[in-house]
Design an enzyme around this catalytic site. Sequence first.
Site, PDB file in Angstrom:
ATOM      1  N   GLU A   7      -1.207  -5.609   8.766  1.00 18.81           N
ATOM      2  CA  GLU A   7      -0.657  -4.758   9.089  1.00 18.81           C
ATOM      3  C   GLU A   7      -0.813  -5.426  11.001  1.00 18.81           C
ATOM      4  O   GLU A   7      -2.286  -5.221  11.330  1.00 18.81           O
ATOM      5  CB  GLU A   7       0.172  -3.442   9.863  1.00 18.81           C
ATOM      6  N   ASP A  57       0.913  -1.307   0.603  1.00 27.28           N
ATOM      7  CA  ASP A  57      -0.360  -0.034   0.579  1.00 27.28           C
ATOM      8  C   ASP A  57       1.175   1.730   0.472  1.00 27.28           C
ATOM      9  O   ASP A  57       0.559   2.359   0.211  1.00 27.28           O
ATOM     10  CB  ASP A  57      -1.248   0.297   1.268  1.00 27.28           C
ATOM     11  N   SER A  58       2.602   1.386  -0.068  1.00 24.09           N
ATOM     12  CA  SER A  58       2.717   2.244   0.112  1.00 24.09           C
ATOM     13  C   SER A  58       3.039   2.389  -1.253  1.00 24.09           C
ATOM     14  O   SER A  58       3.148   3.626  -2.163  1.00 24.09           O
ATOM     15  CB  SER A  58       4.347   1.995  -0.218  1.00 24.09           C
ATOM     16  N   LYS A  90      -1.052  -9.846   2.692  1.00 21.03           N
ATOM     17  CA  LYS A  90      -0.405  -8.960   3.598  1.00 21.03           C
ATOM     18  C   LYS A  90      -1.065  -8.053   4.657  1.00 21.03           C
ATOM     19  O   LYS A  90      -2.021  -7.260   3.874  1.00 21.03           O
ATOM     20  CB  LYS A  90       0.603  -8.562   3.427  1.00 21.03           C
ATOM     21  N   GLU A 138       9.580  -3.867  10.289  1.00 20.04           N
ATOM     22  CA  GLU A 138       9.460  -2.529  10.049  1.00 20.04           C
ATOM     23  C   GLU A 138      10.423  -2.423  11.050  1.00 20.04           C
ATOM     24  O   GLU A 138      10.055  -1.931  11.695  1.00 20.04           O
ATOM     25  CB  GLU A 138       8.318  -2.345   9.377  1.00 20.04           C
ATOM     26  N   ASP A 148      -1.125  -6.671  -0.581  1.00 21.15           N
ATOM     27  CA  ASP A 148      -1.439  -5.401   1.043  1.00 21.15           C
ATOM     28  C   ASP A 148      -3.065  -5.406   0.923  1.00 21.15           C
ATOM     29  O   ASP A 148      -3.660  -4.716   0.112  1.00 21.15           O
ATOM     30  CB  ASP A 148      -1.004  -4.045   1.455  1.00 21.15           C
TER      31      ASP A 148
HETATM   32  O1  KIV Z   1       3.939  -1.163   1.928  1.00 22.91           O
HETATM   33  C1  KIV Z   1       4.257  -1.597   1.178  1.00 22.91           C
HETATM   34  O2  KIV Z   1       5.643  -1.039   0.637  1.00 22.91           O
HETATM   35  C2  KIV Z   1       5.427  -2.456   2.874  1.00 22.91           C
HETATM   36  C3  KIV Z   1       6.809  -2.539   2.689  1.00 22.91           C
HETATM   37  C4  KIV Z   1       7.286  -1.498   3.339  1.00 22.91           C
HETATM   38  C5  KIV Z   1       6.727  -4.011   3.271  1.00 22.91           C
HETATM   39  O3  KIV Z   1       4.407  -2.814   3.339  1.00 22.91           O
END
Ligand code: KIV
Length: 275
Positions: free
Chosen positions: A120, A49-50, A118, A187, A88
């Site tokens: 969090e 989600d970056s 994924k 992280e 994510d």
């Molecule tokens: O969103 C993302 O790119 C991430 C990585 C920084 C692990 O969660």
Amino acid sequence: MSVQSEMRRLTAPDIHARKGGEPIVMLTSYHAHTAALADKYCDVILVGDSLGMVMHGMETTVPVTLDMMIVQGRAVMRGSKRALVVVDMPFGSYEASREQAFMSAVRVLKETGCGAIKLEGGKRMAETIRFLVERGVPVMAHVGLTPQAINVLGSFRAQGRDEADWGRIEEDTLAVSEAGAFSVVIEAVAEPLARKLTGAVPIPTIGIGASVACDGQVLVMEDMLGLSPRVPKFVKRFGDLGPGIEKAIADYAAEVRARSFPGPEHVYPMKGKKP
Ligand code: KIV
């Protein structure tokens, strides 16, 4: 008989089995073309989600939606053949209940074809992780610094630099492992803690700013290519593509202004005539 063997995509169990073995190489990608490049060298491609910050210029990952993740997840699946693609779950798509998480994860798996999701959170997400895994959703967890919690944390600062914080991060890592996550991203934690966590769980730890003491590493592709204006201190720039891209754009603009582009070799000739 054909000797050609079909390329098999890596799965969540394949990555789980790499605990303590050859380091796991993971990189983010949000596009088909960069996914095709990453696919040659990476075990896991993360549609993180970056993308909200990297592709869309958002200040944080909080505004990212499930639809955005699905569109980019599909692109990465189209571009890759071998790597496990993990998508994510964005903020707000899984925290309300186990059922909400399941319905969001089902959309991601069905609409992108990716191999895992994924999310969090540690202890607080353990029950949800168990619920998802029992129902066929492979989960990569993410502990330590969890960027979606920026509005509670106040800043993207490293975690576990003070030994007093270790207990909480250890509990989080153990909880997601016991709940059935097949691996966990750790992280921005100090090296001794990363080493301790890696030794404490039977699932691979994948570090980002968490030292070589992890079972694998992940970086945001644009950060390591020198394409992001602001990068965390722990990022190593393996490339410096920004100036190269800017030069190409500047050269193009100059040629357009000078009316020297497109030249005759870049124009379709009339039928039967050579350029
Ligand atoms: O969103 C993302 O790119 C991430 C990585 C920084 C692990 O969660």
